[in-house]
Motif scaffolding. Structure first.
Motif, PDB file in Angstrom:
ATOM      1  N   UNK A  58      96.639  76.349  65.315  1.00  0.00           N
ATOM      2  CA  UNK A  58      97.875  75.626  65.023  1.00  0.00           C
ATOM      3  C   UNK A  58      98.096  75.364  63.543  1.00  0.00           C
ATOM      4  N   UNK A  59      97.027  75.345  62.748  1.00  0.00           N
ATOM      5  CA  UNK A  59      97.172  74.993  61.331  1.00  0.00           C
ATOM      6  C   UNK A  59      97.076  76.202  60.407  1.00  0.00           C
ATOM      7  N   UNK A  60      97.216  77.372  60.971  1.00  0.00           N
ATOM      8  CA  UNK A  60      97.058  78.588  60.181  1.00  0.00           C
ATOM      9  C   UNK A  60      97.957  78.598  58.947  1.00  0.00           C
ATOM     10  N   UNK A  61      99.228  78.299  59.125  1.00  0.00           N
ATOM     11  CA  UNK A  61     100.156  78.328  57.988  1.00  0.00           C
ATOM     12  C   UNK A  61      99.772  77.308  56.923  1.00  0.00           C
ATOM     13  N   UNK A  62      99.343  76.124  57.361  1.00  0.00           N
ATOM     14  CA  UNK A  62      98.951  75.080  56.414  1.00  0.00           C
ATOM     15  C   UNK A  62      97.648  75.420  55.695  1.00  0.00           C
ATOM     16  N   UNK A  63      96.825  76.262  56.299  1.00  0.00           N
ATOM     17  CA  UNK A  63      95.506  76.572  55.750  1.00  0.00           C
ATOM     18  C   UNK A  63      95.497  77.704  54.749  1.00  0.00           C
ATOM     19  N   UNK A  64      96.558  78.479  54.663  1.00  0.00           N
ATOM     20  CA  UNK A  64      96.585  79.654  53.795  1.00  0.00           C
ATOM     21  C   UNK A  64      96.253  79.305  52.351  1.00  0.00           C
ATOM     22  N   UNK A  73      92.288  85.388  55.852  1.00  0.00           N
ATOM     23  CA  UNK A  73      93.031  84.617  56.835  1.00  0.00           C
ATOM     24  C   UNK A  73      93.099  85.478  58.088  1.00  0.00           C
ATOM     25  N   UNK A  74      92.605  84.942  59.211  1.00  0.00           N
ATOM     26  CA  UNK A  74      92.502  85.742  60.432  1.00  0.00           C
ATOM     27  C   UNK A  74      93.524  85.313  61.469  1.00  0.00           C
ATOM     28  N   UNK A  75      94.257  86.184  61.992  1.00  0.00           N
ATOM     29  CA  UNK A  75      95.081  86.263  63.166  1.00  0.00           C
ATOM     30  C   UNK A  75      95.825  85.024  63.612  1.00  0.00           C
ATOM     31  N   UNK A  76      97.004  85.191  64.093  1.00  0.00           N
ATOM     32  CA  UNK A  76      97.969  86.174  63.615  1.00  0.00           C
ATOM     33  C   UNK A  76      98.631  85.635  62.358  1.00  0.00           C
ATOM     34  N   UNK A  77      98.454  86.285  61.253  1.00  0.00           N
ATOM     35  CA  UNK A  77      98.966  85.740  60.000  1.00  0.00           C
ATOM     36  C   UNK A  77     100.489  85.776  59.902  1.00  0.00           C
ATOM     37  N   UNK A  78     101.059  84.614  59.686  1.00  0.00           N
ATOM     38  CA  UNK A  78     102.494  84.529  59.443  1.00  0.00           C
ATOM     39  C   UNK A  78     102.728  84.244  57.961  1.00  0.00           C
ATOM     40  N   UNK A  79     101.662  83.890  57.267  1.00  0.00           N
ATOM     41  CA  UNK A  79     101.696  83.671  55.819  1.00  0.00           C
ATOM     42  C   UNK A  79     100.524  84.419  55.220  1.00  0.00           C
ATOM     43  N   UNK A  83      95.556  84.977  46.835  1.00  0.00           N
ATOM     44  CA  UNK A  83      94.694  86.040  46.305  1.00  0.00           C
ATOM     45  C   UNK A  83      93.736  86.585  47.359  1.00  0.00           C
ATOM     46  N   UNK A  84      94.093  86.449  48.625  1.00  0.00           N
ATOM     47  CA  UNK A  84      93.197  86.900  49.684  1.00  0.00           C
ATOM     48  C   UNK A  84      93.863  87.936  50.558  1.00  0.00           C
ATOM     49  N   UNK A  85      93.234  88.211  51.678  1.00  0.00           N
ATOM     50  CA  UNK A  85      93.742  89.210  52.605  1.00  0.00           C
ATOM     51  C   UNK A  85      94.021  88.575  53.957  1.00  0.00           C
ATOM     52  N   UNK A  86      94.788  89.262  54.782  1.00  0.00           N
ATOM     53  CA  UNK A  86      95.012  88.827  56.155  1.00  0.00           C
ATOM     54  C   UNK A  86      94.490  89.902  57.089  1.00  0.00           C
ATOM     55  N   UNK A  87      93.968  89.453  58.209  1.00  0.00           N
ATOM     56  CA  UNK A  87      93.482  90.373  59.236  1.00  0.00           C
ATOM     57  C   UNK A  87      94.118  89.947  60.542  1.00  0.00           C
ATOM     58  N   UNK A  88      94.749  90.873  61.229  1.00  0.00           N
ATOM     59  CA  UNK A  88      95.310  90.575  62.541  1.00  0.00           C
ATOM     60  C   UNK A  88      94.235  90.876  63.559  1.00  0.00           C
ATOM     61  N   UNK A  89      93.782  89.850  64.234  1.00  0.00           N
ATOM     62  CA  UNK A  89      92.689  89.951  65.187  1.00  0.00           C
ATOM     63  C   UNK A  89      93.232  90.344  66.551  1.00  0.00           C
TER      64      UNK A  89
END
Length: 145
Positions: A58-64, A73-79, A83-89
């Motif tokens: 639930x806090x994925x967007x706030x945690x970016x 940032x792991x799954x499902x990235x909306x943001x 300086x990092x990467x996103x991975x769709x799990x």
């Protein structure tokens, strides 16, 4: 995968874990191995500092903004972290994985948290209820003999 299982697996892998959730989740997260816990209603998320990995929820967007340079940032990235990467799990079928998890449970290295046991007829009303119950709901399909 349940977050309680994820906490235990990443702790076993040697990661430092900061659990997040409601105040009532604190003791459970710490008991499962989290090194620290942030109450999402009372504690500033920024208190976590920079982190290597953020795993969905639930806090994925706030945690970016917490992901350090080169972090993930792991799954499902909306943001996206600055300086990092996103991975769709994506979960893929793997017959060996459930056997490995079952072995960890038998060995006592993994503790699933079972919640309420409901009959099949009670499932819809149980999911519709606004109450959160700790653990995963167990659905009893057949009557016990």
């Amino acid at each position: 995968m349940s977050s309680s299982i994820a906490v235990q697996l990443v702790c076993e892998a040697g990661a430092r874990v900061i659990g997040t959730g409601r105040a009532g989740d604190r003791d459970t997260a710490l008991d499962l191995g989290a090194d620290a816990f942030l109450d999402l209603r009372a504690d500033p998320l920024e208190d976590a500092g920079q982190v290597d990995v953020v795993i969905g929820g639930d806090i994925l967007d706030r945690s970016a903004a917490l992901v350090r340079a080169g972090g993930t940032l792991v799954s499902p990235p909306t943001v996206r972290p600055r300086d990092g990467q996103t991975i769709f799990f994506v979960v893929e079928p793997d017959r060996a994985r459930p056997a490995d998890l079952a072995r960890r449970v038998r060995d006592g290295r993994l503790r699933p948290i079972a919640g309420a046991v409901r009959t099949l007829a009670e499932v819809l009303s149980a999911f519709a209820a606004a109450q959160r119950a700790p653990g995963k709901m167990i659905i009893r399909v057949a009557a016990a003999e």
